[in-house]
Design an enzyme around this catalytic site. Structure first.
Site, PDB file in Angstrom:
ATOM      1  N   ASN A   9      11.302   9.519  -3.419  1.00  0.00           N
ATOM      2  CA  ASN A   9      12.674   9.382  -3.926  1.00  0.00           C
ATOM      3  C   ASN A   9      12.642   9.446  -5.453  1.00  0.00           C
ATOM      4  OD1 ASN A   9      15.271   8.626  -4.592  1.00  0.00           O
ATOM      5  ND2 ASN A   9      15.003   6.474  -4.019  1.00  0.00           N
ATOM      6  N   LYS A  11      15.090   9.487  -7.472  1.00  0.00           N
ATOM      7  CA  LYS A  11      16.234   8.803  -8.119  1.00  0.00           C
ATOM      8  C   LYS A  11      16.837   9.734  -9.179  1.00  0.00           C
ATOM      9  CE  LYS A  11      13.839   4.508  -7.220  1.00  0.00           C
ATOM     10  NZ  LYS A  11      13.865   3.078  -7.312  1.00  0.00           N
ATOM     11  N   HIS A  94      20.270   3.009   0.479  1.00  0.00           N
ATOM     12  CA  HIS A  94      19.247   2.556  -0.470  1.00  0.00           C
ATOM     13  C   HIS A  94      19.796   1.346  -1.231  1.00  0.00           C
ATOM     14  CE1 HIS A  94      16.615   2.440  -3.973  1.00  0.00           C
ATOM     15  NE2 HIS A  94      15.740   3.116  -3.251  1.00  0.00           N
ATOM     16  N   GLU A  96      19.814   0.510  -4.181  1.00  0.00           N
ATOM     17  CA  GLU A  96      20.550   0.809  -5.423  1.00  0.00           C
ATOM     18  C   GLU A  96      21.972   1.284  -5.106  1.00  0.00           C
ATOM     19  OE1 GLU A  96      17.531   3.327  -7.167  1.00  0.00           O
ATOM     20  OE2 GLU A  96      16.242   1.565  -7.297  1.00  0.00           O
ATOM     21  N   GLU A 166      12.663  -1.889   2.802  1.00  0.00           N
ATOM     22  CA  GLU A 166      12.408  -1.973   1.366  1.00  0.00           C
ATOM     23  C   GLU A 166      12.904  -3.317   0.849  1.00  0.00           C
ATOM     24  OE1 GLU A 166      12.128   2.080  -0.609  1.00  0.00           O
ATOM     25  OE2 GLU A 166      14.262   1.728  -0.368  1.00  0.00           O
ATOM     26  N   GLY A 172      10.814  -0.957  -7.624  1.00  0.00           N
ATOM     27  CA  GLY A 172      10.772  -0.675  -9.059  1.00  0.00           C
ATOM     28  C   GLY A 172      10.314  -1.855  -9.903  1.00  0.00           C
ATOM     29  N   SER A 211       7.367  -0.392  -4.601  1.00  0.00           N
ATOM     30  CA  SER A 211       6.168  -0.356  -5.448  1.00  0.00           C
ATOM     31  C   SER A 211       4.907   0.043  -4.691  1.00  0.00           C
ATOM     32  CB  SER A 211       5.979  -1.698  -6.166  1.00  0.00           C
ATOM     33  OG  SER A 211       7.103  -1.970  -6.998  1.00  0.00           O
TER      34      SER A 211
HETATM   35  C1  PEP Z   1      12.562   3.285  -3.841  1.00  0.00           C
HETATM   36  O1  PEP Z   1      13.299   3.654  -4.741  1.00  0.00           O
HETATM   37  O2  PEP Z   1      12.909   3.448  -2.660  1.00  0.00           O
HETATM   38  C2  PEP Z   1      11.292   2.641  -4.192  1.00  0.00           C
HETATM   39  C3  PEP Z   1      10.547   2.168  -3.239  1.00  0.00           C
HETATM   40  O3  PEP Z   1      10.965   2.614  -5.522  1.00  0.00           O
HETATM   41  P1  PEP Z   1       9.547   2.127  -6.146  1.00  0.00           P
HETATM   42  O4  PEP Z   1       8.461   2.796  -5.357  1.00  0.00           O
HETATM   43  O5  PEP Z   1       9.581   2.578  -7.567  1.00  0.00           O
HETATM   44  O6  PEP Z   1       9.500   0.645  -5.997  1.00  0.00           O
END
Ligand code: PEP
Length: 249
Positions: A9, A11, A94, A96, A166, A172, A211
């Site tokens: 992803n 973003k 997601h 966000e 998640e 992030g 992460s």
């Molecule tokens: C995500 O945006 O779905 C995500 C897991 O980001 P990151 O790997 O940067 O934590």
């Protein structure tokens, strides 16, 4: 046997140059054929990505969609528009989108339905905040998010979903769930799905996101109920993303 999926992803990051570099790097990396890999760049790169990724085994995903098929929705993109760009997967819900753009469970459900109606594979994102985890509400929150969607779909529609657990506190932040924490939630989701329909639980691809990096991917991906990863930051670095893909194979 569930085939692992590694989905990157991007973003609101990336460029046409990164897309071309990533495609070159991935195609020469000999990723095991038993691993599906998807790139999820911003909308503006999708039409170019259709050409860049053609003839490769890489799938193309989008980061969100609007539930309506067309109309006066300035700035929005419909499922059919994504299909025209060669998109096969789309993220829905997601964290966000949920927190920054106010998408609640009903908004998520409407988008899941629109994606399925257009023949896209939705990747339903679910997960608890740190506050919810500390209040011992992981099960209530996560299963509540799963239930809103699953209970509204037919068996055929459910079978076309992918889910990504998640934990919001791990996205992030550099703070990853331990393999044990992630496995525990994945097992709980799978048990709930299996209770509803054993074939649904057995077949559902449950990705972990939060992460995931080159140095922690192997341990997370070796958990019995983790079937791949949704990768944010590390999906922008070809070497790191490739290392995660190799860890899944
Ligand atoms: C995500 O945006 O779905 C995500 C897991 O980001 P990151 O790997 O940067 O934590």
């Amino acid at each position: 046997m569930r085939k692992p999926l590694i989905a990157g992803n991007w973003k609101m990051n990336g460029s046409l140059a990164l897309l071309e570099t990533m495609k070159q790097a991935l195609t020469s990396a000999n990723i095991a054929s038993g691993v599906d890999v998807a790139i999820i760049p911003p909308f503006t790169l999708l039409m170019s990505a259709k050409g860049v990724l053609a003839e490769s085994s890489l799938s193309l995903g989008a980061q969100t969609l609007h539930p309506e098929s067309s109309g006066a929705y300035t700035g929005e993109i419909s499922a059919d528009m994504l299909t025209e760009c060669g998109v096969s997967h789309v993220l829905v819900g997601h964290s966000e989108r949920r927190t920054l753009f106010g998408e609640d469970d009903q908004a998520v459900l409407a988008r899941i339905r629109a994606a399925l109606d257009a023949g896209l594979t939705p990747i339903l994102c679910i997960g608890e905040t740190l506050e919810e985890r500390e209040a011992d509400r992981v099960e209530t929150v996560v299963l509540g998010q799963v239930k809103t969607v699953i209970d509204d779909l037919s068996a055929e529609q459910r079978s076309r979903l992918v889910m990504a657990y998640e934990p919001v506190w791990a996205i992030g932040t550099g703070r990853t769930a331990t393999p044990e924490q992630a496995q525990q939630v994945h097992a709980m989701i799978r048990a709930w799905l299996s209770d509803k329909d054993p074939a649904l639980g057995e077949g559902m691809r449950l990705l972990y996101g939060g992460s995931m990096k080159a140095d922690n991917a192997a341990e997370l991906l070796s958990q019995p109920d983790i079937d791949g990863g949704l990768i944010g930051g590390a999906s922008l670095k070809p070497d790191d993303f490739i290392a995660i893909c190799h860890a899944a194979g």
